[in-house]
Design an enzyme around this catalytic site. Sequence first.
Site, PDB file in Angstrom:
ATOM      1  N   GLU A  66       4.479  -6.835   5.581  1.00 62.44           N
ATOM      2  CA  GLU A  66       4.038  -5.960   4.489  1.00 62.44           C
ATOM      3  C   GLU A  66       3.480  -6.784   3.326  1.00 62.44           C
ATOM      4  O   GLU A  66       3.882  -6.604   2.178  1.00 62.44           O
ATOM      5  CB  GLU A  66       5.180  -5.061   4.033  1.00 62.44           C
ATOM      6  CG  GLU A  66       5.616  -4.099   5.115  1.00 62.44           C
ATOM      7  CD  GLU A  66       6.573  -3.027   4.640  1.00 62.44           C
ATOM      8  OE1 GLU A  66       7.259  -3.248   3.635  1.00 62.44           O
ATOM      9  OE2 GLU A  66       6.624  -1.966   5.273  1.00 62.44           O
ATOM     10  N   GLU A 115       5.866  -0.430  12.153  1.00 57.95           N
ATOM     11  CA  GLU A 115       7.270  -0.080  11.870  1.00 57.95           C
ATOM     12  C   GLU A 115       7.267   1.407  11.604  1.00 57.95           C
ATOM     13  O   GLU A 115       6.738   1.848  10.576  1.00 57.95           O
ATOM     14  CB  GLU A 115       7.770  -0.772  10.596  1.00 57.95           C
ATOM     15  CG  GLU A 115       8.350  -2.124  10.777  1.00 57.95           C
ATOM     16  CD  GLU A 115       8.829  -2.706   9.433  1.00 57.95           C
ATOM     17  OE1 GLU A 115       9.272  -1.945   8.544  1.00 57.95           O
ATOM     18  OE2 GLU A 115       8.709  -3.927   9.273  1.00 57.95           O
TER      19      GLU A 115
HETATM   20  C1  GAL Z   1       9.955  -2.034   5.445  1.00 55.17           C
HETATM   21  C2  GAL Z   1      10.148  -3.524   5.734  1.00 55.17           C
HETATM   22  C3  GAL Z   1      11.394  -3.750   6.572  1.00 55.17           C
HETATM   23  C4  GAL Z   1      12.553  -3.006   5.961  1.00 55.17           C
HETATM   24  C5  GAL Z   1      12.216  -1.538   5.827  1.00 55.17           C
HETATM   25  C6  GAL Z   1      13.282  -0.707   5.167  1.00 55.17           C
HETATM   26  O1  GAL Z   1       9.144  -1.841   4.371  1.00 55.17           O
HETATM   27  O2  GAL Z   1       9.048  -4.064   6.397  1.00 55.17           O
HETATM   28  O3  GAL Z   1      11.662  -5.119   6.622  1.00 55.17           O
HETATM   29  O4  GAL Z   1      12.816  -3.558   4.723  1.00 55.17           O
HETATM   30  O5  GAL Z   1      11.097  -1.399   5.019  1.00 55.17           O
HETATM   31  O6  GAL Z   1      14.464  -0.768   5.827  1.00 55.17           O
END
Ligand code: GAL
Length: 941
Positions: free
Chosen positions: A183, A272
């Site tokens: 990110e 994700e």
């Molecule tokens: C995303 C990030 C992950 C984790 C998730 C929230 O933005 O890439 O590493 O932090 O949020 O659990």
Amino acid sequence: MRRSLAVFLVMLCALLGVPPHAQAAAHEVTYDRYSLMVDGERLVLQSAEFHYFRLPSPALWRDVLEKLRAAGFNAVSVYFSWAYHSPEPGVYDFTGVRDVDRLLRTAQQAGLYVIARPGPYINAETSGGGLPAWVKTVPGRARSSEAGYRAAYREWLHRINPIIARHQVTDGGPVILYNAENEYQVNTDAAYMQDIQDQARADGIDVPITTNDCCDAGSWSSTWATGPGAVQIPGVDDYPQSFECANPDVWGPWGEGLTERLRDDIPVFAAEYQAGAIDLGNAGYDKCRELTGPAYMKYFYKNNLITTGATMASYYMGYGGTNWGWLAQPNDVYTSYDYGAAITEARQLTPKYDEFKRQGYFLQAVAPLAKTDPAAAPAAPDNPALTTVARANPDTGTQFVLVKHADRAATGTDDATLDWAAPDGRFTVPVRVKGRDAHVLVAGYDLGGQRLVLSTSEIMTHALIGGRDVAVLYGTAGSPGATILRYGSQPVVKVLDGAVRAAYRDGDLRLDYVHDGLARVLVTGGGRRPLLLLLGTDETAAGFWRAGPDSAPVLVRGTELVRSASVRGDTLTLAADTAAGQVEVFAPPSTRRLRIGAEDVRVTRTPSGSLLGATRAPEPVRLPALTSWRSHAEAPEAEPGFDDSRWTAADHTTTASPHPPKTLPVLYADDYGYHHGAVWYRGHFTATGTETRIDLNAITGLRGNYLVWLNGRYLGSAAGGVEADSGDSSTPPNPDPGPGHFDVPAGALKPGADNVLSVLVANTGHNDDWIADDLRFKQPRGLVAATVGGTPIRWRIQGAAALDRVRGPLNNGGLYGERTGWHLPTFPDKSWKAADANLPPGVTWHRTTFRLDLPKGQDVPLGLRFGGDPSPAYRVQIFLNGWNVGQYGGDIGPQRDFVLPAGILDERGSNTLALAITAEQPVTGPGPISLFAYGNVRSTR
Ligand code: GAL
């Protein structure tokens, strides 16, 4: 050279009929606008996130990875945490719980591809976002190409990349993608992003490089699509349900969660996709599981699949695990990182797991899904509450129609009639989709040897078993279903179970039914091979497992889990977890015997041609009570006579930190090499006798505190630092939580002589660096200001003692008991007195031992439960056999139950529990404390 060897091996395997993912041979990974391909074969990538560093028991990695595979995932996404491997510059450890070679081998044995995500920055609610705390003392902005940081991250990449490289698909391993950074959208530096990739290539990474863009920003796909920093396959992260678990009834407060198509030459990649949540409001993870439960999964995941055609999705998290030791980023999480995931922290399967299985099996079974374009959708004209979206495979014509209903509070009927121009003709069929649900219906599909004209039931899976197709279809209990199959001549239809009406006309066999339990229809003749159609509900479909090699699959109904299956001669052997219940297997007709693990299961043949038997209940388990606690108080550091001459002199007048000190000397713990857990300060000053107050200021991370003594006299405590890394990103972090004022009690000073101020600071972890501004991450820990009037103070500091090589740098802080081994099982505590519930301010340890003799061949995950109400006046560090498995206390989080993972826990032997309790005031200690089991199954774990 290597490429031609790869091609040769692939051809050899093809000749020998070995399925691709079982071969330890090299493969080629390519992609186009539709999907990834391995050796030219399209793949729908269905991945779940797993963090080995949150399960410090390598023997259990296999269990979790097999469970993911059994749910239909074909990939696992793994962050590699730099901080977990590196206690100090130049020092790296990849052994024991850090053995990532073993992890990658285990993933391959479980049949999973791996998305490797080595950062260097990973976020993931880990301390420092995965950056080692020593990076705080390195000059140069973190997550940039500035020199100091560059030398540091290259050091990490050159250690981790070669390990990842030797496990790539291109070398016969499981790693299919390499994810650069995380990110990385704000305060970006293209040279840094490019250098990560250049280092990876130089280290032998030759699979496609991806990155996960945040929040639809798409920087690495648009601005730098072809320039420095651009990756081959950018993906996007989506968390449509937010993280407010206290309000699980919300519906997409952060949007529809549709993963954008970023470029025309790459697949749509949901890098994700939300599959759980951190527990921001301390509601407990069950609420997070509700927030992201099956209804959410059905609607949002299917919507994403069909509306945008995402053929690559990784779900965050598949299994969350534990923030053991000082692994957690302090502001957003507590010890448990259960995440409300499909598999709980104690490795239990949930209704979310069932939904992943229904969807995952579908994605793996129905190949035309890997290549689809948007298509005209059939209308549902008689019910505007239902909407439809469609895609079709341009080669096979197979249609995928999403029927969705977004509104939970919908009034009126959820029924509609679809007017469907399917590839094999036009049909009107009934559908029913309740509020907050979505179904993917398929038409024009060559289902094994059958022709599926269409079905209003969803396909879960189908398999060619012993010369006949066995298909599992399902729909919401009570809803109508229609399935139409095409034949050259009239087939013979035998309804073996349930109420199914069959009508044959002009080549089409139409089956009408209501989804109820499990109906069974056997269709033979008609110019096709036989078909056993199993028509279930959501619940009965979830009871099926598909296992065995792709070339010889079997289906199993019942058991708690099927890990693998193999047929030899007349015997089907399952590696499975079982409780008391039925087990039914659909295997080739030559199969007459069933073994589960080492046990024979008596079976009879059913009219469906399957074998039916029963599994036995596991042996009940009796757990010992936790008694005979012994206790010892510590904190000799508070006494004026304590010898601190060997402690580190805290005398720096400058710091690499972007946060200037408020008073000198610099007292930042990291600057003296003390990064995790408690840190002690002793300040010596020659009192004038006129000092009336002590002003201190400590930053600890949220949930931390500090305790203060003057010449051995306890003065009190104060809250440590505030959260500094979330909220409005334009607000600079607040390095000043407000000073703690302590009045000097009358008679406490010794004028003209040495006076000692002792301060115990609880460092609860390091902020992440989410927006790459350096300031949050480099916020100091420990004392940031200290004055006793204007009197000069000479300081010494002490944190964790020598590194624990087995448990690693995040296991211990600098409590006296930790430095002296009170947490270790070998520590002789015979001279300690019987524990007393009343605790004085300061630090008190409680220890006990217990023996376990859990039955062999069973999986009984155990937990430690704190009954009663936790007090904000104490915090407890829990050590199991020397491992810091968690932090408990009223100020820390809502957690009362702590997982004791097998491996660290001796399931058949003696175990030692040690609790280090820091009390801010006289208080009754925690309790009652007991062991409990999260589950109990017979298992081939
Ligand atoms: C995303 C990030 C992950 C984790 C998730 C929230 O933005 O890439 O590493 O932090 O949020 O659990």
